[in-house]
Design a protein around this motif. Structure first.
Motif, PDB file in Angstrom:
ATOM      1  N   ALA A  48       0.961  -1.441  -0.331  1.00 44.33           N
ATOM      2  CA  ALA A  48      -0.244   0.117  -0.627  1.00 44.33           C
ATOM      3  C   ALA A  48       0.888   1.098  -0.497  1.00 44.33           C
ATOM      4  N   ARG A  49       0.014   2.209  -0.611  1.00 50.34           N
ATOM      5  CA  ARG A  49       0.755   3.793  -0.977  1.00 50.34           C
ATOM      6  C   ARG A  49       1.501   3.879   0.893  1.00 50.34           C
ATOM      7  N   TRP A  50       0.488   4.350   1.445  1.00 49.66           N
ATOM      8  CA  TRP A  50       0.832   4.744   3.000  1.00 49.66           C
ATOM      9  C   TRP A  50       2.070   3.863   4.022  1.00 49.66           C
ATOM     10  N   VAL A  51       1.494   2.820   3.802  1.00 55.83           N
ATOM     11  CA  VAL A  51       2.846   1.533   3.933  1.00 55.83           C
ATOM     12  C   VAL A  51       4.222   2.027   3.480  1.00 55.83           C
ATOM     13  N   LYS A  52       4.022   2.576   2.718  1.00 55.82           N
ATOM     14  CA  LYS A  52       5.596   3.024   2.029  1.00 55.82           C
ATOM     15  C   LYS A  52       6.078   4.656   2.534  1.00 55.82           C
ATOM     16  N   ILE A  53       5.058   5.108   2.522  1.00 55.13           N
ATOM     17  CA  ILE A  53       5.570   6.440   2.206  1.00 55.13           C
ATOM     18  C   ILE A  53       5.860   7.333   4.093  1.00 55.13           C
ATOM     19  N   ALA A  54       4.926   6.182   5.070  1.00 57.23           N
ATOM     20  CA  ALA A  54       4.874   6.659   6.036  1.00 57.23           C
ATOM     21  C   ALA A  54       5.703   6.671   6.990  1.00 57.23           C
ATOM     22  N   PRO A  55       7.144   5.376   7.081  1.00 56.93           N
ATOM     23  CA  PRO A  55       8.352   5.147   7.508  1.00 56.93           C
ATOM     24  C   PRO A  55       9.213   6.381   7.227  1.00 56.93           C
ATOM     25  N   HIS A  56       9.600   6.788   5.353  1.00 56.06           N
ATOM     26  CA  HIS A  56      10.229   7.529   4.837  1.00 56.06           C
ATOM     27  C   HIS A  56       9.655   9.341   5.949  1.00 56.06           C
ATOM     28  N   ILE A  57       8.275   9.054   6.409  1.00 55.05           N
ATOM     29  CA  ILE A  57       8.200  10.189   6.805  1.00 55.05           C
ATOM     30  C   ILE A  57       8.324  10.832   8.494  1.00 55.05           C
ATOM     31  N   ILE A  58       7.752   9.509   9.196  1.00 53.04           N
ATOM     32  CA  ILE A  58       9.060   8.673  10.533  1.00 53.04           C
ATOM     33  C   ILE A  58      10.214   8.664  10.838  1.00 53.04           C
ATOM     34  N   ASP A  59      10.314   8.524   9.907  1.00 52.09           N
ATOM     35  CA  ASP A  59      12.651   7.695  10.412  1.00 52.09           C
ATOM     36  C   ASP A  59      13.362   9.851   9.639  1.00 52.09           C
ATOM     37  N   THR A  60      12.264  10.269   9.037  1.00 51.95           N
ATOM     38  CA  THR A  60      12.751  11.971   8.610  1.00 51.95           C
ATOM     39  C   THR A  60      12.805  12.203   9.906  1.00 51.95           C
ATOM     40  N   ALA A  61      12.022  12.346  10.471  1.00 52.36           N
ATOM     41  CA  ALA A  61      11.412  13.360  11.974  1.00 52.36           C
ATOM     42  C   ALA A  61      12.395  12.917  12.705  1.00 52.36           C
ATOM     43  N   LEU A  62      12.221  11.662  12.896  1.00 51.09           N
ATOM     44  CA  LEU A  62      13.642  11.262  13.909  1.00 51.09           C
ATOM     45  C   LEU A  62      15.120  11.640  13.316  1.00 51.09           C
ATOM     46  N   LEU A  63      15.470  11.922  12.245  1.00 47.36           N
ATOM     47  CA  LEU A  63      16.340  12.513  11.800  1.00 47.36           C
ATOM     48  C   LEU A  63      16.452  13.454  12.400  1.00 47.36           C
ATOM     49  N   ALA A  64      15.907  14.406  11.857  1.00 51.30           N
ATOM     50  CA  ALA A  64      16.053  15.092  11.782  1.00 51.30           C
ATOM     51  C   ALA A  64      16.131  16.253  13.571  1.00 51.30           C
ATOM     52  N   PHE A  65      15.037  15.704  14.624  1.00 52.17           N
ATOM     53  CA  PHE A  65      15.226  15.791  15.664  1.00 52.17           C
ATOM     54  C   PHE A  65      16.453  15.776  16.407  1.00 52.17           C
ATOM     55  N   GLY A  66      16.808  14.857  16.318  1.00 58.11           N
ATOM     56  CA  GLY A  66      17.794  14.227  16.401  1.00 58.11           C
ATOM     57  C   GLY A  66      19.037  14.519  16.227  1.00 58.11           C
ATOM     58  N   VAL A  67      19.444  15.171  15.144  1.00 56.70           N
ATOM     59  CA  VAL A  67      20.831  16.012  14.642  1.00 56.70           C
ATOM     60  C   VAL A  67      20.174  17.163  15.633  1.00 56.70           C
ATOM     61  N   ALA A  68      18.768  18.579  15.517  1.00 52.36           N
ATOM     62  CA  ALA A  68      18.263  19.556  16.073  1.00 52.36           C
ATOM     63  C   ALA A  68      19.142  19.003  17.504  1.00 52.36           C
ATOM     64  N   LEU A  69      18.539  17.494  18.528  1.00 54.50           N
ATOM     65  CA  LEU A  69      19.490  17.362  20.067  1.00 54.50           C
ATOM     66  C   LEU A  69      20.826  17.864  19.754  1.00 54.50           C
ATOM     67  N   ALA A  70      21.656  16.955  18.868  1.00 61.79           N
ATOM     68  CA  ALA A  70      22.994  17.127  19.083  1.00 61.79           C
ATOM     69  C   ALA A  70      23.762  18.582  18.691  1.00 61.79           C
ATOM     70  N   VAL A  71      22.936  19.323  17.890  1.00 66.94           N
ATOM     71  CA  VAL A  71      23.353  21.074  17.759  1.00 66.94           C
ATOM     72  C   VAL A  71      22.704  21.670  18.941  1.00 66.94           C
ATOM     73  N   MET A  72      21.545  21.390  19.200  1.00 69.41           N
ATOM     74  CA  MET A  72      21.568  22.130  20.765  1.00 69.41           C
ATOM     75  C   MET A  72      22.361  22.143  21.969  1.00 69.41           C
ATOM     76  N   LEU A  73      22.689  20.858  22.018  1.00 69.32           N
ATOM     77  CA  LEU A  73      24.101  20.604  23.097  1.00 69.32           C
ATOM     78  C   LEU A  73      25.293  20.644  22.458  1.00 69.32           C
ATOM     79  N   ASN A  74      25.241  21.221  21.743  1.00 70.46           N
ATOM     80  CA  ASN A  74      27.040  21.149  20.715  1.00 70.46           C
ATOM     81  C   ASN A  74      27.876  19.255  20.629  1.00 70.46           C
ATOM     82  N   PHE A  75      27.205  19.201  20.357  1.00 70.95           N
ATOM     83  CA  PHE A  75      27.389  17.149  20.403  1.00 70.95           C
ATOM     84  C   PHE A  75      28.565  17.518  18.948  1.00 70.95           C
TER      85      PHE A  75
END
Length: 129
Positions: free
Chosen positions: A38-65
């Motif tokens: 199904a189309r939504w099954v193929k798209i959803a993980p990309h949205i979720i994982d992009t958010a996961l990565l973006a928030f992870g990078v934001a945390l690393a920047v905020m903490l000056n890692f």
């Protein structure tokens, strides 16, 4: 620090959504369920994982890692391994048994990633002992 807390909660939420959806897709792959196409099954993980990565990078920047602490570098290496295992588990494994095996190993690697994040140690959950 309020923005740090919000970003951290969003990152953790995205991580849990990612693993829940991975387990569901792995189950569908092993059981050869057509909903996996199904189309939504193929798209959803990309949205979720992009958010996961973006928030992870934001945390690393905020903490000056930078340079990256050892536990964070280990977490990133494990993430790459998790992605490779996950692709075999979901679509590249030749048989349901192979896909099930790689799904189980991917889940173990995900548990390692959680432990590295929680313990701030490349030893993951072993650091708590």
């Amino acid at each position: 620090m309020e923005s740090y807390t919000a970003v951290k909660h969003l990152h953790v939420t995205a991580a849990y959504l990612s693993i829940i959806f991975f387990v569901l897709r792995a189950f569908w792959s092993v059981s050869e369920n057509s909903v996996l196409n199904a189309r939504w099954v193929k798209i959803a993980p990309h949205i979720i994982d992009t958010a996961l990565l973006a928030f992870g990078v934001a945390l690393a920047v905020m903490l000056n890692f930078w340079p990256l602490p050892g536990w964070l570098a280990a977490k990133i290496v494990a993430l790459v391994i998790y992605i490779v295992l996950g692709t075999i588990a979901i679509k590249r494994g030749a048989t349901p048994a192979i896909r099930a095996f790689f799904a189980a190993v991917a889940i173990i690697v995900f548990a390692y990633i959680l432990g590295a994040a929680n313990q701030h140690s490349a030893l993951s959950w072993l650091a708590a002992m």
